[in-house]
Write an enzyme that holds these catalytic residues in place. Sequence first.
Site, PDB file in Angstrom:
ATOM      1  N   LYS A   1      -4.135   8.727 -11.856  1.00  0.00           N
ATOM      2  CA  LYS A   1      -4.590  10.078 -12.181  1.00  0.00           C
ATOM      3  C   LYS A   1      -5.123  10.196 -13.609  1.00  0.00           C
ATOM      4  O   LYS A   1      -6.169  10.807 -13.836  1.00  0.00           O
ATOM      5  CB  LYS A   1      -3.440  11.076 -11.958  1.00  0.00           C
ATOM      6  CG  LYS A   1      -3.850  12.529 -12.124  1.00  0.00           C
ATOM      7  CD  LYS A   1      -2.849  13.444 -11.459  1.00  0.00           C
ATOM      8  CE  LYS A   1      -1.491  13.397 -12.139  1.00  0.00           C
ATOM      9  NZ  LYS A   1      -1.461  14.160 -13.404  1.00  0.00           N
TER      10      LYS A   1
ATOM     11  N   ARG B   1       2.479  22.562 -12.382  1.00  0.00           N
ATOM     12  CA  ARG B   1       3.364  21.634 -11.693  1.00  0.00           C
ATOM     13  C   ARG B   1       4.011  22.267 -10.466  1.00  0.00           C
ATOM     14  O   ARG B   1       4.555  21.565  -9.627  1.00  0.00           O
ATOM     15  CB  ARG B   1       4.506  21.206 -12.617  1.00  0.00           C
ATOM     16  CG  ARG B   1       4.150  20.149 -13.572  1.00  0.00           C
ATOM     17  CD  ARG B   1       5.360  19.362 -14.043  1.00  0.00           C
ATOM     18  NE  ARG B   1       4.941  18.425 -15.070  1.00  0.00           N
ATOM     19  CZ  ARG B   1       4.274  17.316 -14.810  1.00  0.00           C
ATOM     20  NH1 ARG B   1       3.993  16.981 -13.576  1.00  0.00           N
ATOM     21  NH2 ARG B   1       3.889  16.526 -15.790  1.00  0.00           N
TER      22      ARG B   1
ATOM     23  N   ARG C   1       3.563  -5.139 -10.195  1.00  0.00           N
ATOM     24  CA  ARG C   1       3.265  -5.331 -11.621  1.00  0.00           C
ATOM     25  C   ARG C   1       4.323  -6.196 -12.296  1.00  0.00           C
ATOM     26  O   ARG C   1       5.508  -6.048 -12.053  1.00  0.00           O
ATOM     27  CB  ARG C   1       3.184  -3.975 -12.333  1.00  0.00           C
ATOM     28  CG  ARG C   1       1.909  -3.207 -12.028  1.00  0.00           C
ATOM     29  CD  ARG C   1       2.058  -1.708 -12.166  1.00  0.00           C
ATOM     30  NE  ARG C   1       2.753  -1.306 -13.361  1.00  0.00           N
ATOM     31  CZ  ARG C   1       2.161  -0.685 -14.399  1.00  0.00           C
ATOM     32  NH1 ARG C   1       0.885  -0.388 -14.361  1.00  0.00           N
ATOM     33  NH2 ARG C   1       2.865  -0.343 -15.443  1.00  0.00           N
TER      34      ARG C   1
ATOM     35  N   ARG D   1       9.465  -4.410 -14.825  1.00  0.00           N
ATOM     36  CA  ARG D   1      10.102  -3.269 -15.499  1.00  0.00           C
ATOM     37  C   ARG D   1      10.884  -2.448 -14.478  1.00  0.00           C
ATOM     38  O   ARG D   1      10.484  -2.354 -13.313  1.00  0.00           O
ATOM     39  CB  ARG D   1       9.036  -2.376 -16.151  1.00  0.00           C
ATOM     40  CG  ARG D   1       8.345  -3.011 -17.357  1.00  0.00           C
ATOM     41  CD  ARG D   1       7.265  -2.072 -17.872  1.00  0.00           C
ATOM     42  NE  ARG D   1       7.729  -0.681 -17.828  1.00  0.00           N
ATOM     43  CZ  ARG D   1       6.946   0.377 -17.692  1.00  0.00           C
ATOM     44  NH1 ARG D   1       5.654   0.218 -17.580  1.00  0.00           N
ATOM     45  NH2 ARG D   1       7.444   1.585 -17.673  1.00  0.00           N
TER      46      ARG D   1
END
Length: 216
Positions: free
Chosen positions: A13, A88, A127, A159
């Site tokens: 985004k 939101r 990732r 991560r």
Amino acid sequence: MRLVLVGPPGAGKGTQAQYIASNLSIPKISTGDIFRANVSGGTELGKLAKEYMDRGDLVPDEVTIAMVRDRLSEDDAQDGFLLDGFPRNVPQAEILKKMLAEFGVALDIVLELVVDEDEVVRRLAGRRTCSQCGRIWHVDFDDKKDDVCDACGGSLYQRDDDKEETVRRRLEVYQEQTAPLITFYADEEILVGVDAAGPVEEVTGRAMEALAPYIG
Ligand SMILES: [Zn+2]
């Protein structure tokens, strides 16, 4: 053009917001940027927000809304803007609608980046971050077979944010919070969905195509 961009974590985004805004020659306004600008600029709202953040509390809606109002009042936002990260929820969407009505304008479009959940999981959970130089590799897209950084030889790790269960939970939270907002804008008949799978340029291309009929 006045538009809002919504999309789940992992849909790219932030990147799309930048490209779309630049293609349309309108400012990209993200809540993160507004917060940083107010805090570093030492505005009254920034000071107020910082008090909450320093205490580890959430910044109240009223403060965020006041910052958004200030930002939308600036000169560069008069001919259009792309909002990223606001609203939101439905109450914020209603406030935004009222605020824009006071300015004598309205949102033209709400662009929703639509992704397949499994695709997001594949993208994020694949990732691997280099423990030495911080570079990010992808097991599929970079065809990474070993856990070694090709740039510096450092060892790669996953991560916590990229772990599959974390990604799935973030997606769930997003769906829960955003579904009512999507319904709200669908009812307003300004919602447009764009398939956000594939390379960045392709997604931007599809977004621009979707926006074309609304560009005056
Ligand atoms: Zn490295």
